[in-house]
Design an enzyme around this catalytic site. Structure first.
Site, PDB file in Angstrom:
ATOM      1  N   ASP A  14       0.754  -1.238   0.110  1.00 37.96           N
ATOM      2  CA  ASP A  14       0.009  -0.048   0.126  1.00 37.96           C
ATOM      3  C   ASP A  14       0.898   1.216   0.054  1.00 37.96           C
ATOM      4  OD1 ASP A  14      -2.123   1.757   0.449  1.00 37.96           O
ATOM      5  OD2 ASP A  14      -1.613   1.759   2.506  1.00 37.96           O
ATOM      6  N   ALA A  16      -0.103   5.409   1.362  1.00 42.21           N
ATOM      7  CA  ALA A  16      -0.194   6.003   2.634  1.00 42.21           C
ATOM      8  C   ALA A  16      -0.350   5.165   3.851  1.00 42.21           C
ATOM      9  CB  ALA A  16      -0.984   7.269   2.369  1.00 42.21           C
ATOM     10  N   ALA A  47     -12.912   9.187  10.815  1.00 41.34           N
ATOM     11  CA  ALA A  47     -12.386   9.617   9.802  1.00 41.34           C
ATOM     12  C   ALA A  47     -11.453   8.466   9.103  1.00 41.34           C
ATOM     13  CB  ALA A  47     -11.720  10.819   9.599  1.00 41.34           C
ATOM     14  N   MET A  51     -10.343   3.844   6.327  1.00 45.07           N
ATOM     15  CA  MET A  51      -9.161   4.047   5.411  1.00 45.07           C
ATOM     16  C   MET A  51      -8.738   3.077   4.545  1.00 45.07           C
ATOM     17  SD  MET A  51      -7.333   6.708   5.012  1.00 45.07           S
ATOM     18  CE  MET A  51      -7.707   7.761   6.409  1.00 45.07           C
ATOM     19  N   LYS A  55     -11.589   6.726  -2.406  1.00 46.85           N
ATOM     20  CA  LYS A  55     -11.728   7.895  -1.731  1.00 46.85           C
ATOM     21  C   LYS A  55     -13.326   8.007  -1.645  1.00 46.85           C
ATOM     22  CE  LYS A  55      -7.852   7.948  -0.219  1.00 46.85           C
ATOM     23  NZ  LYS A  55      -7.720   6.965   1.017  1.00 46.85           N
ATOM     24  N   HIS A  58     -14.976   5.700   0.706  1.00 52.08           N
ATOM     25  CA  HIS A  58     -14.762   6.200   2.000  1.00 52.08           C
ATOM     26  C   HIS A  58     -15.701   7.187   2.693  1.00 52.08           C
ATOM     27  CE1 HIS A  58     -11.136   7.217   4.996  1.00 52.08           C
ATOM     28  NE2 HIS A  58     -12.077   7.743   5.451  1.00 52.08           N
ATOM     29  N   ARG A 162     -10.271  -1.669  -3.237  1.00 52.22           N
ATOM     30  CA  ARG A 162     -10.338  -2.424  -1.892  1.00 52.22           C
ATOM     31  C   ARG A 162     -11.789  -2.507  -1.525  1.00 52.22           C
ATOM     32  NH1 ARG A 162      -5.474   0.945   0.173  1.00 52.22           N
ATOM     33  NH2 ARG A 162      -3.905   0.038  -1.220  1.00 52.22           N
ATOM     34  N   ASP A 188      -1.391  -1.141   5.674  1.00 49.92           N
ATOM     35  CA  ASP A 188      -1.693  -0.456   7.301  1.00 49.92           C
ATOM     36  C   ASP A 188      -3.143  -0.425   7.659  1.00 49.92           C
ATOM     37  OD1 ASP A 188      -2.321   2.898   6.969  1.00 49.92           O
ATOM     38  OD2 ASP A 188      -2.094   1.698   5.151  1.00 49.92           O
TER      39      ASP A 188
END
Length: 271
Positions: A14, A16, A47, A51, A55, A58, A162, A188
């Site tokens: 991944d 970030a 928020a 993750m 986006k 999200h 994802r 992560d």
């Protein structure tokens, strides 16, 4: 003797929170700002929850939160719709694009670990929740600081992000690696773990620097020994709960883990 054809041949990282942007801070701030502008303040913990997803997805997951849905209904007198998802997502994009250039620094140990993996003969792929437009900022910035994977796939390229496995499959296609059992996905977030499991590859969670841990580099360094053990254990449990095959404290542990996986694969082969 380990059969070369039965060895791990590729790691798909991944971005970030895994290889750059310790703590995955850039998108958190952008989402919090976009929801605040809508009169729908969300906490940092909220928020961070979705993750790793694309986006736009999200944003949708944040609107699905019971508290946020109720707040939306109270403010607007109706339930949220996909038009609201699009509007809030559109507001988050410029906020994120404006700061991405400042969050391209490789997480400590990444450059050295990737070099070691390459010395071991592995190819380096990557997936992300960012769009291609966003990665056109992040990837060159990371490359200038010493990190450049052999392959990068964004959700726009596959039509689904994802937890779908398609970005991993596209990396495998680009890099000419197979079967999935010879690939490791490292990330992560819980979405990263699920992406790896859905692709049938080895799925590894990395704690230090992660969005799941949710700490900046300075905050992580300031943890007491007890705090560190407790915080890391909680993240480890969440990764394993999402289906991770392995969880490591930091990225520098990955080469040894891959040696462990190779030995495990060799043992399975000789049964």
């Amino acid at each position: 003797m380990i059969n070369e054809e039965n060895r791990v041949s590729c790691v798909v990282f991944d971005w970030a929170g895994t290889t750059v942007d310790f703590g995955c801070e850039a998108p958190v701030g952008a989402f919090m700002k976009a929801f605040e502008q809508e009169g729908l303040p969300v906490s940092e913990a909220e928020a961070r929850g979705p993750m790793g997803l694309p986006k736009r997805d999200h944003v949708r997951e944040l609107l699905k939160l019971e508290r946020v849905s109720a707040l939306f209904a109270e403010k607007y007198g109706r339930a949220w719709t996909e038009e609201d998802v699009d509007r809030i997502y559109a507001a988050s994009v410029p906020a994120l694009m404006a700061v991405l250039k400042d969050y391209c620094e490789p997480i400590p140990g990444v450059v050295e670990t990737v070099a070691e993996l390459r010395r071991m003969g592995l190819k380096i792929g990557s997936t992300t929740g960012y769009t291609k437009e966003m990665m056109d900022i992040v990837a060159p910035g990371a490359a200038a600081r010493g990190y450049a994977p052999d392959s990068l796939v964004t959700p726009d390229e596959t039509g689904a992000g994802r937890p779908a496995p398609y970005m991993i499959f596209r990396n495998m296609e680009k890099l000419g690696v197979y079967p999935p059992a010879n690939v490791v996905k490292a990330g992560d977030t819980l979405a990263d773990v699920r992406e790896g499991k859905n692709a049938g590859v080895w799925s590894v969670g990395i704690i230090e620097g992660s969005s799941e841990l949710g700490l900046s580099r300075d905050e992580c360094a300031a943890l007491s020994t007890t705090e560190r053990v407790d915080r890391f254990a909680a993240v480890r449990d969440r990764f394993y709960g999402a289906g991770a095959d392995f969880v490591i404290d930091r990225i520098t542990e990955l080469p040894k883990l891959i040696e462990q996986i190779n030995k495990l694969k060799s043992h399975q082969e000789t049964k």
